[in-house]
Scaffold this motif. Structure first.
Motif, short mmCIF file in Angstrom:
data_model
loop_
_atom_site.label_atom_id
_atom_site.label_comp_id
_atom_site.label_asym_id
_atom_site.label_seq_id
_atom_site.Cartn_x
_atom_site.Cartn_y
_atom_site.Cartn_z
N SER A 17 1.28 9.57 -5.41
CA SER A 17 1.54 10.95 -4.99
C SER A 17 2.63 11.60 -5.84
O SER A 17 2.61 12.81 -6.05
CB SER A 17 1.88 11.01 -3.51
OG SER A 17 3.09 10.35 -3.25
N ASN B 39 0.87 4.05 -2.95
CA ASN B 39 0.56 5.45 -2.60
C ASN B 39 1.71 6.39 -2.93
O ASN B 39 1.48 7.52 -3.36
CB ASN B 39 0.19 5.56 -1.12
CG ASN B 39 -1.19 5.01 -0.83
OD1 ASN B 39 -2.04 4.92 -1.71
ND2 ASN B 39 -1.42 4.60 0.40
N ASP B 40 2.95 5.94 -2.75
CA ASP B 40 4.11 6.75 -3.12
C ASP B 40 4.09 7.06 -4.62
O ASP B 40 4.31 8.20 -5.02
CB ASP B 40 5.42 6.04 -2.77
CG ASP B 40 5.70 6.00 -1.27
OD1 ASP B 40 4.99 6.71 -0.51
OD2 ASP B 40 6.61 5.26 -0.86
N ILE C 263 0.84 -1.21 0.00
CA ILE C 263 0.00 0.00 0.00
C ILE C 263 0.87 1.25 0.00
O ILE C 263 0.59 2.21 -0.72
CB ILE C 263 -0.98 -0.04 1.20
CG1 ILE C 263 -2.01 -1.15 0.97
CG2 ILE C 263 -1.65 1.31 1.39
CD1 ILE C 263 -2.84 -1.49 2.18
N GLN C 264 1.94 1.23 0.77
CA GLN C 264 2.84 2.39 0.83
C GLN C 264 3.48 2.65 -0.54
O GLN C 264 3.56 3.78 -1.00
CB GLN C 264 3.93 2.17 1.88
CG GLN C 264 4.86 3.36 2.05
CD GLN C 264 4.14 4.59 2.57
OE1 GLN C 264 3.42 4.52 3.56
NE2 GLN C 264 4.30 5.71 1.89
#
Length: 127
Positions: A35, A31-32, A27-28
């Protein structure tokens, strides 16, 4: 530019089977990338790996990529840029261990490009 992240049932099922740490890492990483995409698109694409399809798609290029989350985990997703609506859609298909990557990728590609692949086969047979 809007960033939309859509997940498939296959991705959700894969995510549920992962350890808490693996799930958080996946997930990280996603999301990185989301963004960074509006301002650093080239950097995001450098982190992705397109995999070739077994047959020609009538001149179309696949939008399927893999994103390496860890030494053992990879996400299969599509990146579709829509300049008309000024949005990018990340569609998450699978989160798989490296041993399962080739088989999972083939299944995703076949399901997405089934019509084009069948058309190519029919055209080749009639030639």
């Amino acid at each position: 530019m809007d960033i939309l992240i859509e997940s498939t049932k296959g991705f959700e099922n894969d995510l549920a089977k992962l350890s808490e740490d693996e799930r958080a890492a996946a997930i990280q990483k996603i999301n990185d990338c989301a963004s960074l995409f509006p301002t650093q698109k080239a950097d995001v694409y450098r982190k992705l790996h397109p995999l070739s399809l077994p047959t020609n798609l009538n001149g179309y290029e696949s939008s399927l990529y893999t994103l390496k989350v860890s030494r053992t985990l990879t996400v299969i997703w599509a990146v579709d840029e829509d300049p008309i609506f000024e949005q990018v859609i990340f569609t998450l298909f699978r989160a798989v261990k490296h041993d399962d990557l080739d088989r999972a990728y083939q299944r995703v590609a076949e399901s997405l490009y089934q019509d084009m692949l069948h058309h190519n086969l029919a055209t080749a047979k009639s030639s």
